[in-house]
Design a protein around this motif. Structure first.
Motif, PDB file in Angstrom:
ATOM      1  N   THR A   4      87.341  25.603   8.907  1.00  0.00           N
ATOM      2  CA  THR A   4      87.668  24.401   9.653  1.00  0.00           C
ATOM      3  C   THR A   4      86.562  23.388   9.424  1.00  0.00           C
ATOM      4  O   THR A   4      85.396  23.754   9.290  1.00  0.00           O
ATOM      5  CB  THR A   4      87.791  24.706  11.170  1.00  0.00           C
ATOM      6  N   PRO A   5      86.916  22.115   9.371  1.00  0.00           N
ATOM      7  CA  PRO A   5      85.890  21.103   9.148  1.00  0.00           C
ATOM      8  C   PRO A   5      84.919  21.069  10.325  1.00  0.00           C
ATOM      9  O   PRO A   5      85.306  21.281  11.469  1.00  0.00           O
ATOM     10  CB  PRO A   5      86.680  19.801   9.036  1.00  0.00           C
ATOM     11  N   SER A   6      83.665  20.824  10.005  1.00  0.00           N
ATOM     12  CA  SER A   6      82.645  20.734  11.037  1.00  0.00           C
ATOM     13  C   SER A   6      82.788  19.403  11.777  1.00  0.00           C
ATOM     14  O   SER A   6      82.939  18.357  11.160  1.00  0.00           O
ATOM     15  CB  SER A   6      81.262  20.838  10.396  1.00  0.00           C
ATOM     16  N   ILE A   7      82.749  19.467  13.087  1.00  0.00           N
ATOM     17  CA  ILE A   7      82.864  18.260  13.899  1.00  0.00           C
ATOM     18  C   ILE A   7      81.675  18.222  14.850  1.00  0.00           C
ATOM     19  O   ILE A   7      81.281  19.243  15.408  1.00  0.00           O
ATOM     20  CB  ILE A   7      84.206  18.210  14.663  1.00  0.00           C
ATOM     21  N   THR A   8      81.093  17.065  15.001  1.00  0.00           N
ATOM     22  CA  THR A   8      79.937  16.913  15.870  1.00  0.00           C
ATOM     23  C   THR A   8      80.355  16.283  17.189  1.00  0.00           C
ATOM     24  O   THR A   8      81.466  15.741  17.313  1.00  0.00           O
ATOM     25  CB  THR A   8      78.873  16.016  15.216  1.00  0.00           C
ATOM     26  N   GLU A   9      79.451  16.323  18.141  1.00  0.00           N
ATOM     27  CA  GLU A   9      79.704  15.662  19.420  1.00  0.00           C
ATOM     28  C   GLU A   9      79.921  14.163  19.201  1.00  0.00           C
ATOM     29  O   GLU A   9      80.759  13.541  19.845  1.00  0.00           O
ATOM     30  CB  GLU A   9      78.534  15.867  20.391  1.00  0.00           C
ATOM     31  N   ALA A  10      79.169  13.592  18.273  1.00  0.00           N
ATOM     32  CA  ALA A  10      79.312  12.163  17.976  1.00  0.00           C
ATOM     33  C   ALA A  10      80.711  11.854  17.436  1.00  0.00           C
ATOM     34  O   ALA A  10      81.293  10.817  17.774  1.00  0.00           O
ATOM     35  CB  ALA A  10      78.242  11.717  16.989  1.00  0.00           C
ATOM     36  N   ASP A  11      81.248  12.737  16.607  1.00  0.00           N
ATOM     37  CA  ASP A  11      82.614  12.547  16.097  1.00  0.00           C
ATOM     38  C   ASP A  11      83.619  12.523  17.242  1.00  0.00           C
ATOM     39  O   ASP A  11      84.524  11.680  17.269  1.00  0.00           O
ATOM     40  CB  ASP A  11      82.994  13.674  15.128  1.00  0.00           C
ATOM     41  N   ILE A  12      83.457  13.437  18.160  1.00  0.00           N
ATOM     42  CA  ILE A  12      84.366  13.519  19.304  1.00  0.00           C
ATOM     43  C   ILE A  12      84.225  12.285  20.185  1.00  0.00           C
ATOM     44  O   ILE A  12      85.216  11.661  20.575  1.00  0.00           O
ATOM     45  CB  ILE A  12      84.115  14.810  20.112  1.00  0.00           C
ATOM     46  N   LEU A  13      82.982  11.911  20.493  1.00  0.00           N
ATOM     47  CA  LEU A  13      82.747  10.752  21.349  1.00  0.00           C
ATOM     48  C   LEU A  13      83.255   9.462  20.725  1.00  0.00           C
ATOM     49  O   LEU A  13      83.756   8.590  21.426  1.00  0.00           O
ATOM     50  CB  LEU A  13      81.254  10.626  21.669  1.00  0.00           C
ATOM     51  N   ARG A  62      62.623  21.096  18.327  1.00  0.00           N
ATOM     52  CA  ARG A  62      63.729  20.637  17.497  1.00  0.00           C
ATOM     53  C   ARG A  62      65.000  20.500  18.345  1.00  0.00           C
ATOM     54  O   ARG A  62      65.743  19.529  18.210  1.00  0.00           O
ATOM     55  CB  ARG A  62      63.988  21.577  16.332  1.00  0.00           C
ATOM     56  N   LEU A  63      65.246  21.460  19.229  1.00  0.00           N
ATOM     57  CA  LEU A  63      66.420  21.371  20.107  1.00  0.00           C
ATOM     58  C   LEU A  63      66.325  20.150  21.017  1.00  0.00           C
ATOM     59  O   LEU A  63      67.321  19.453  21.247  1.00  0.00           O
ATOM     60  CB  LEU A  63      66.563  22.639  20.940  1.00  0.00           C
ATOM     61  N   THR A  64      65.133  19.896  21.526  1.00  0.00           N
ATOM     62  CA  THR A  64      64.930  18.718  22.375  1.00  0.00           C
ATOM     63  C   THR A  64      65.188  17.449  21.589  1.00  0.00           C
ATOM     64  O   THR A  64      65.874  16.534  22.068  1.00  0.00           O
ATOM     65  CB  THR A  64      63.503  18.718  22.960  1.00  0.00           C
ATOM     66  N   LEU A  65      64.659  17.382  20.374  1.00  0.00           N
ATOM     67  CA  LEU A  65      64.882  16.214  19.524  1.00  0.00           C
ATOM     68  C   LEU A  65      66.367  16.016  19.253  1.00  0.00           C
ATOM     69  O   LEU A  65      66.880  14.895  19.333  1.00  0.00           O
ATOM     70  CB  LEU A  65      64.109  16.364  18.208  1.00  0.00           C
ATOM     71  N   GLU A  66      67.069  17.089  18.959  1.00  0.00           N
ATOM     72  CA  GLU A  66      68.509  16.989  18.702  1.00  0.00           C
ATOM     73  C   GLU A  66      69.253  16.457  19.920  1.00  0.00           C
ATOM     74  O   GLU A  66      70.193  15.667  19.786  1.00  0.00           O
ATOM     75  CB  GLU A  66      69.059  18.337  18.267  1.00  0.00           C
ATOM     76  N   LYS A  67      68.825  16.847  21.111  1.00  0.00           N
ATOM     77  CA  LYS A  67      69.454  16.337  22.338  1.00  0.00           C
ATOM     78  C   LYS A  67      69.222  14.837  22.476  1.00  0.00           C
ATOM     79  O   LYS A  67      70.142  14.078  22.792  1.00  0.00           O
ATOM     80  CB  LYS A  67      68.926  17.084  23.560  1.00  0.00           C
ATOM     81  N   TYR A  68      67.974  14.417  22.254  1.00  0.00           N
ATOM     82  CA  TYR A  68      67.677  12.982  22.303  1.00  0.00           C
ATOM     83  C   TYR A  68      68.523  12.221  21.278  1.00  0.00           C
ATOM     84  O   TYR A  68      69.052  11.149  21.573  1.00  0.00           O
ATOM     85  CB  TYR A  68      66.195  12.719  22.017  1.00  0.00           C
ATOM     86  N   LEU A  69      68.642  12.769  20.075  1.00  0.00           N
ATOM     87  CA  LEU A  69      69.407  12.088  19.039  1.00  0.00           C
ATOM     88  C   LEU A  69      70.882  11.996  19.391  1.00  0.00           C
ATOM     89  O   LEU A  69      71.527  10.969  19.133  1.00  0.00           O
ATOM     90  CB  LEU A  69      69.208  12.791  17.692  1.00  0.00           C
ATOM     91  N   ARG A  70      71.429  13.030  20.002  1.00  0.00           N
ATOM     92  CA  ARG A  70      72.844  12.981  20.422  1.00  0.00           C
ATOM     93  C   ARG A  70      73.057  11.931  21.501  1.00  0.00           C
ATOM     94  O   ARG A  70      74.031  11.175  21.473  1.00  0.00           O
ATOM     95  CB  ARG A  70      73.325  14.347  20.878  1.00  0.00           C
ATOM     96  N   VAL A  71      72.135  11.873  22.456  1.00  0.00           N
ATOM     97  CA  VAL A  71      72.242  10.846  23.500  1.00  0.00           C
ATOM     98  C   VAL A  71      72.098   9.465  22.867  1.00  0.00           C
ATOM     99  O   VAL A  71      72.827   8.529  23.219  1.00  0.00           O
ATOM    100  CB  VAL A  71      71.200  11.072  24.617  1.00  0.00           C
ATOM    101  N   GLY A  72      71.194   9.344  21.914  1.00  0.00           N
ATOM    102  CA  GLY A  72      71.029   8.077  21.203  1.00  0.00           C
ATOM    103  C   GLY A  72      72.298   7.660  20.490  1.00  0.00           C
ATOM    104  O   GLY A  72      72.662   6.474  20.472  1.00  0.00           O
ATOM    105  N   GLN A  73      72.999   8.620  19.901  1.00  0.00           N
ATOM    106  CA  GLN A  73      74.270   8.313  19.242  1.00  0.00           C
ATOM    107  C   GLN A  73      75.303   7.816  20.255  1.00  0.00           C
ATOM    108  O   GLN A  73      76.072   6.888  19.973  1.00  0.00           O
ATOM    109  CB  GLN A  73      74.810   9.536  18.502  1.00  0.00           C
ATOM    110  N   LEU A  74      75.320   8.418  21.431  1.00  0.00           N
ATOM    111  CA  LEU A  74      76.237   7.958  22.475  1.00  0.00           C
ATOM    112  C   LEU A  74      75.893   6.528  22.883  1.00  0.00           C
ATOM    113  O   LEU A  74      76.784   5.675  22.999  1.00  0.00           O
ATOM    114  CB  LEU A  74      76.184   8.882  23.700  1.00  0.00           C
ATOM    115  N   ILE A  75      74.614   6.252  23.071  1.00  0.00           N
ATOM    116  CA  ILE A  75      74.196   4.893  23.433  1.00  0.00           C
ATOM    117  C   ILE A  75      74.607   3.916  22.337  1.00  0.00           C
ATOM    118  O   ILE A  75      75.111   2.823  22.625  1.00  0.00           O
ATOM    119  CB  ILE A  75      72.684   4.847  23.713  1.00  0.00           C
ATOM    120  N   ASP A  76      74.430   4.293  21.076  1.00  0.00           N
ATOM    121  CA  ASP A  76      74.839   3.433  19.962  1.00  0.00           C
ATOM    122  C   ASP A  76      76.343   3.150  20.001  1.00  0.00           C
ATOM    123  O   ASP A  76      76.773   2.008  19.772  1.00  0.00           O
ATOM    124  CB  ASP A  76      74.472   4.066  18.616  1.00  0.00           C
ATOM    125  N   LEU A  77      77.133   4.177  20.284  1.00  0.00           N
ATOM    126  CA  LEU A  77      78.583   3.982  20.391  1.00  0.00           C
ATOM    127  C   LEU A  77      78.941   3.031  21.531  1.00  0.00           C
ATOM    128  O   LEU A  77      79.792   2.151  21.378  1.00  0.00           O
ATOM    129  CB  LEU A  77      79.302   5.323  20.613  1.00  0.00           C
TER     130      LEU A  77
END
Length: 93
Positions: A4-13, A62-77
């Motif tokens: 199955t294709p990989s989907i990220t939280e950003a893709d869903i949001l 790294r997990l913390t950074l990934e969380k910040y980056l995901r939130v940043g992607q949401l803010i960008d959206l």
């Protein structure tokens, strides 16, 4: 097995709050444009990015950074949606 294709939280949001539907009222759009990380979060992100670039980041960091980056992607959206909404209504930022 079929993969199955990989989907990220950003893709869903992006499907939920994507900018193509600029349907926010001007007040809500301006409120979204005010969303941003505060100074302490920005400092933490920079430190984590620096550690990541140097290759000295721990697994937990790294997990913390990934969380910040995901939130940043949401803010960008949200910012993109807000800008499209203001453009469609003719309102200014």
């Amino acid at each position: 097995m079929a993969s199955t294709p990989s989907i990220t939280e950003a893709d869903i949001l992006s499907k939920v709050v994507g900018p193509r539907n600029g349907d926010l009222n001007p007040e809500a759009a301006r409120s979204f444009l005010d969303l941003r990380f505060d100074a302490s979060a920005t400092k933490a992100i920079r430190q984590l990015l620096d550690k990541n670039n140097r290759g000295t980041i721990s697994a937990a960091e790294r997990l913390t950074l990934e969380k910040y980056l995901r939130v940043g992607q949401l803010i960008d959206l949200l910012h993109a949606k807000a800008k499209v909404s203001l453009q469609r209504t003719g309102a200014s930022h």
